[in-house]
Scaffold this active site. Structure first.
Site, short mmCIF file in Angstrom:
data_model
loop_
_atom_site.label_atom_id
_atom_site.label_comp_id
_atom_site.label_asym_id
_atom_site.label_seq_id
_atom_site.Cartn_x
_atom_site.Cartn_y
_atom_site.Cartn_z
CD GLU A 22 -3.25 0.38 0.31
OE1 GLU A 22 -2.80 1.43 -0.20
OE2 GLU A 22 -4.45 0.05 0.23
CG ASN B 236 -8.79 2.30 0.12
OD1 ASN B 236 -7.59 2.55 0.14
ND2 ASN B 236 -9.26 1.08 0.34
CG ASP C 79 -7.60 -0.43 -2.55
OD1 ASP C 79 -6.96 0.35 -1.82
OD2 ASP C 79 -7.77 -1.62 -2.26
#
Length: 294
Positions: free
Chosen positions: A17, A147, A197
């Site tokens: 991430e 997100n 996302d």
């Protein structure tokens, strides 16, 4: 257009991430939330440095004085250049045993935005937060999984997604002060094409969104909210994108292998790795968090 997807780094992250390009260092920072670890990668040399953390690390931002600001499970921390925790500046505003931080970045006004997710997934218990230069944390909204935080280059819009609900929001911003107005729904995504996302905005104001469980990254028009381009990936679970490289025209893409079956990983063996794609439109340099402390 057709894009060439490069397999940049065999990271095999459990949950890759928050890729973040440092213009000053010409290096890419990124995290593995669940390892937990922060990585610093030099594309020019291929060197990878890894720094273990004491708890899950959701997102990071560069600090003006050096080092990082990071959202760990317990709260927001300042880290030095070697990712050693210096001190906690804000607590997790939720129930830390059931929520952890996830996506975030620094805005054009030098403030750190970080969102959390509610792990039981039985209600919208995730929180969108902003940490100001005095380290005060403000809860802005609630979602299930926070997100897609990104900011338009003209400083007029902030984007934010709630992944399980498949919705992309935007907030109007005062371009002089950064104060936000009420959120509005910008786009709904069809779950068959993936869930929104992590994301980034390019220098033309278009929103690039990793489509988790969709195996692609899409480019969304800021005027119409329509998808105008997409990048097909060799993994099904991309998590976030960042513009980097000397000209900011390399799109770096992180991915996940969390909770995947042996069969799924056999089909998508590069899950958890880092990818790079050359694009025609440059991104915007990531701002640094600005503290009142000098």
């Amino acid at each position: 257009m057709e894009y060439k997807v490069e397999h940049e780094l065999a990271l095999q992250a459990e949950l890759g991430e928050c890729p973040l390009w440092s213009v000053k260092e010409q290096k890419l920072w990124l995290v593995d939330i669940l390892a937990p670890a922060i990585h610093r990668y030099d594309p020019a040399s291929g060197e990878l440095e890894s720094f273990a953390l004491p708890e899950e690390v959701g997102c990071i931002g560069l600090r003006e004085e050096g080092g990082l600001i990071a959202a760990l499970r317990s709260g927001v921390w300042l880290l030095d250049e070697q990712c050693r925790p210096l001190r906690k500046v804000a607590d997790n505003p939720g129930e830390a045993s059931k929520s952890r931080f996830n996506d975030g970045r620094v805005d054009h006004f030098g403030r750190f935005w970080c969102g959390s997710l509610w792990e039981p997934q039985d209600r919208d218990g995730g929180k969108l937060c902003r940490v100001d230069s005095d380290y005060q944390l403000h809860v802005i909204d609630e979602v299930k999984i926070s997100n897609g935080l990104a900011f338009s280059p003209d400083r007029r819009w902030m984007y934010h997604s709630d992944t399980p609900h498949g919705v992309l929001y935007r907030y109007p911003l005062d371009p002089n002060t950064g104060e936000h107005g009420p959120r509005e729904v910008f786009r709904h995504f069809d779950a068959q094409g993936g869930q929104p996302d992590g994301a980034a905005v390019d220098s033309e104001g278009f929103y690039w969104s990793a489509q988790f469980d969709g195996g692609r990254v899409v480019r969304v028009d800021p005027a119409t909210a329509e998808i105008v381009d997409e990048i097909t990936l060799p993994v099904r679970w991309p998590t976030m994108v960042a513009f980097g490289g000397p000209d900011l025209k390399t799109l770096y893409i992180t991915s996940s292998r969390e909770n995947r079956t042996e069969e799924e990983l056999a089909t998508y063996p590069l899950s958890g790795d880092l990818f790079a794609v050359r694009v025609d439109v440059a991104g915007v340099a990531e701002p640094c968090f600005i503290s009142l402390e000098k």
